[in-house]
Scaffold this motif. Structure first.
Motif, PDB file in Angstrom:
ATOM      1  N   ASN A  41      41.396   5.519  30.869  1.00 54.81           N
ATOM      2  CA  ASN A  41      40.248   6.170  30.141  1.00 54.81           C
ATOM      3  C   ASN A  41      40.753   6.813  28.970  1.00 54.81           C
ATOM      4  OD1 ASN A  41      37.781   7.125  29.928  1.00 54.81           O
ATOM      5  ND2 ASN A  41      37.703   8.251  31.697  1.00 54.81           N
ATOM      6  N   PRO A  42      39.714   6.678  27.946  1.00 58.83           N
ATOM      7  CA  PRO A  42      40.033   7.302  26.756  1.00 58.83           C
ATOM      8  C   PRO A  42      39.708   8.840  26.914  1.00 58.83           C
ATOM      9  CG  PRO A  42      38.065   5.577  26.468  1.00 58.83           C
ATOM     10  CD  PRO A  42      38.595   5.727  27.870  1.00 58.83           C
ATOM     11  N   VAL A  43      39.085   9.410  27.691  1.00 59.86           N
ATOM     12  CA  VAL A  43      39.036  10.869  27.693  1.00 59.86           C
ATOM     13  C   VAL A  43      40.323  11.340  28.171  1.00 59.86           C
ATOM     14  CG1 VAL A  43      37.692  12.494  29.016  1.00 59.86           C
ATOM     15  CG2 VAL A  43      36.439  10.623  28.301  1.00 59.86           C
ATOM     16  N   THR A  44      40.828  10.504  29.118  1.00 60.01           N
ATOM     17  CA  THR A  44      42.333  10.921  29.547  1.00 60.01           C
ATOM     18  C   THR A  44      43.377  11.304  28.169  1.00 60.01           C
ATOM     19  OG1 THR A  44      41.712   9.991  31.810  1.00 60.01           O
ATOM     20  CG2 THR A  44      43.984  10.453  31.284  1.00 60.01           C
ATOM     21  N   LYS A  45      43.349  10.253  27.703  1.00 59.72           N
ATOM     22  CA  LYS A  45      44.084  10.016  26.523  1.00 59.72           C
ATOM     23  C   LYS A  45      43.803  11.124  25.631  1.00 59.72           C
ATOM     24  CE  LYS A  45      44.574   5.134  26.704  1.00 59.72           C
ATOM     25  NZ  LYS A  45      44.606   3.787  25.981  1.00 59.72           N
ATOM     26  N   ILE A  46      42.567  11.553  25.242  1.00 54.59           N
ATOM     27  CA  ILE A  46      42.332  12.625  24.394  1.00 54.59           C
ATOM     28  C   ILE A  46      42.585  13.996  25.000  1.00 54.59           C
ATOM     29  CG2 ILE A  46      40.279  14.079  23.497  1.00 54.59           C
ATOM     30  CD1 ILE A  46      38.921  11.286  22.973  1.00 54.59           C
ATOM     31  N   ASN A  47      42.500  13.979  26.352  1.00 53.96           N
ATOM     32  CA  ASN A  47      42.829  15.323  27.232  1.00 53.96           C
ATOM     33  C   ASN A  47      44.315  15.526  26.885  1.00 53.96           C
ATOM     34  OD1 ASN A  47      42.803  17.335  28.689  1.00 53.96           O
ATOM     35  ND2 ASN A  47      42.698  16.187  30.724  1.00 53.96           N
ATOM     36  N   LEU A  48      45.218  14.380  27.367  1.00 50.83           N
ATOM     37  CA  LEU A  48      46.659  14.641  27.043  1.00 50.83           C
ATOM     38  C   LEU A  48      47.002  14.982  25.498  1.00 50.83           C
ATOM     39  CD1 LEU A  48      47.926  11.541  28.905  1.00 50.83           C
ATOM     40  CD2 LEU A  48      47.988  14.042  29.682  1.00 50.83           C
ATOM     41  N   VAL A  49      46.357  14.380  24.527  1.00 51.24           N
ATOM     42  CA  VAL A  49      46.846  14.979  23.209  1.00 51.24           C
ATOM     43  C   VAL A  49      46.614  16.425  23.016  1.00 51.24           C
ATOM     44  CG1 VAL A  49      46.153  14.563  20.839  1.00 51.24           C
ATOM     45  CG2 VAL A  49      46.437  12.519  22.346  1.00 51.24           C
ATOM     46  N   LEU A  50      45.247  16.678  23.385  1.00 52.85           N
ATOM     47  CA  LEU A  50      45.096  18.123  23.276  1.00 52.85           C
ATOM     48  C   LEU A  50      45.883  19.172  23.995  1.00 52.85           C
ATOM     49  CD1 LEU A  50      41.089  18.011  23.298  1.00 52.85           C
ATOM     50  CD2 LEU A  50      42.356  18.372  21.288  1.00 52.85           C
ATOM     51  N   GLN A  51      46.329  18.690  25.274  1.00 52.93           N
ATOM     52  CA  GLN A  51      47.212  19.410  25.893  1.00 52.93           C
ATOM     53  C   GLN A  51      48.550  19.613  25.234  1.00 52.93           C
ATOM     54  OE1 GLN A  51      47.654  17.782  29.771  1.00 52.93           O
ATOM     55  NE2 GLN A  51      45.647  18.579  30.453  1.00 52.93           N
ATOM     56  N   LEU A  52      48.865  18.559  24.440  1.00 54.31           N
ATOM     57  CA  LEU A  52      50.240  18.597  23.771  1.00 54.31           C
ATOM     58  C   LEU A  52      50.076  19.629  22.729  1.00 54.31           C
ATOM     59  CD1 LEU A  52      53.020  17.620  23.464  1.00 54.31           C
ATOM     60  CD2 LEU A  52      52.207  15.863  22.151  1.00 54.31           C
ATOM     61  N   ILE A  53      48.918  19.420  21.775  1.00 58.13           N
ATOM     62  CA  ILE A  53      48.653  20.235  20.771  1.00 58.13           C
ATOM     63  C   ILE A  53      48.618  21.701  21.296  1.00 58.13           C
ATOM     64  CG2 ILE A  53      47.002  20.671  18.761  1.00 58.13           C
ATOM     65  CD1 ILE A  53      46.467  17.858  18.830  1.00 58.13           C
ATOM     66  N   MET A  54      47.850  21.869  22.149  1.00 54.57           N
ATOM     67  CA  MET A  54      47.767  23.478  22.614  1.00 54.57           C
ATOM     68  C   MET A  54      49.142  23.989  22.769  1.00 54.57           C
ATOM     69  SD  MET A  54      43.881  23.402  24.247  1.00 54.57           S
ATOM     70  CE  MET A  54      44.710  24.115  25.727  1.00 54.57           C
ATOM     71  N   SER A  55      49.936  23.270  23.642  1.00 59.47           N
ATOM     72  CA  SER A  55      51.282  23.748  24.315  1.00 59.47           C
ATOM     73  C   SER A  55      52.116  23.649  22.886  1.00 59.47           C
ATOM     74  CB  SER A  55      52.090  22.697  25.126  1.00 59.47           C
ATOM     75  OG  SER A  55      51.249  22.485  26.125  1.00 59.47           O
ATOM     76  N   VAL A  56      52.255  23.211  22.047  1.00 61.10           N
ATOM     77  CA  VAL A  56      52.834  23.298  20.644  1.00 61.10           C
ATOM     78  C   VAL A  56      52.413  24.513  19.874  1.00 61.10           C
ATOM     79  CG1 VAL A  56      53.540  22.278  18.367  1.00 61.10           C
ATOM     80  CG2 VAL A  56      53.639  20.899  20.626  1.00 61.10           C
TER      81      VAL A  56
END
Length: 89
Positions: A41-56
């Motif tokens: 799902n594209p929402v899953t991909k966006i969610n993963l990218v946002l989680q990575l950005i927030m963690s960094v």
């Protein structure tokens, strides 16, 4: 896991930064696994990218920026005060 990490960082446990690095590594791994899949799902991909950005960003705010600020304060100790006043004019 992120909630536990928040508590550990808040209580100033030194090894909590390694747990944050582990979370960043896990986010990168999940991103590499999920991105090539067509059925994801594209929402899953966006969610993963946002989680990575927030963690960094969390890592940078908690550990990198204070080190840079400390380095800048140490550097100011050795610069004469009149030189700082002249450079601001």
């Amino acid at each position: 896991m992120r909630y536990v990490l928040f508590i550990l960082i808040k209580r100033r446990f030194e090894w909590s930064k390694y747990l944050l690095v582990l979370i960043i590594a896990r986010s990168i791994y999940r991103l590499i696994v999920v991105m090539p899949e067509v059925d994801a799902n594209p929402v899953t991909k966006i969610n993963l990218v946002l989680q990575l950005i927030m963690s960094v960003l969390a890592f940078a705010i908690l550990y990198i920026f204070p080190k840079i600020k400390e380095w800048m304060n140490e550097r100011r100790k050795y610069i004469p005060s009149n030189r700082i006043a002249q450079s601001s004019n």
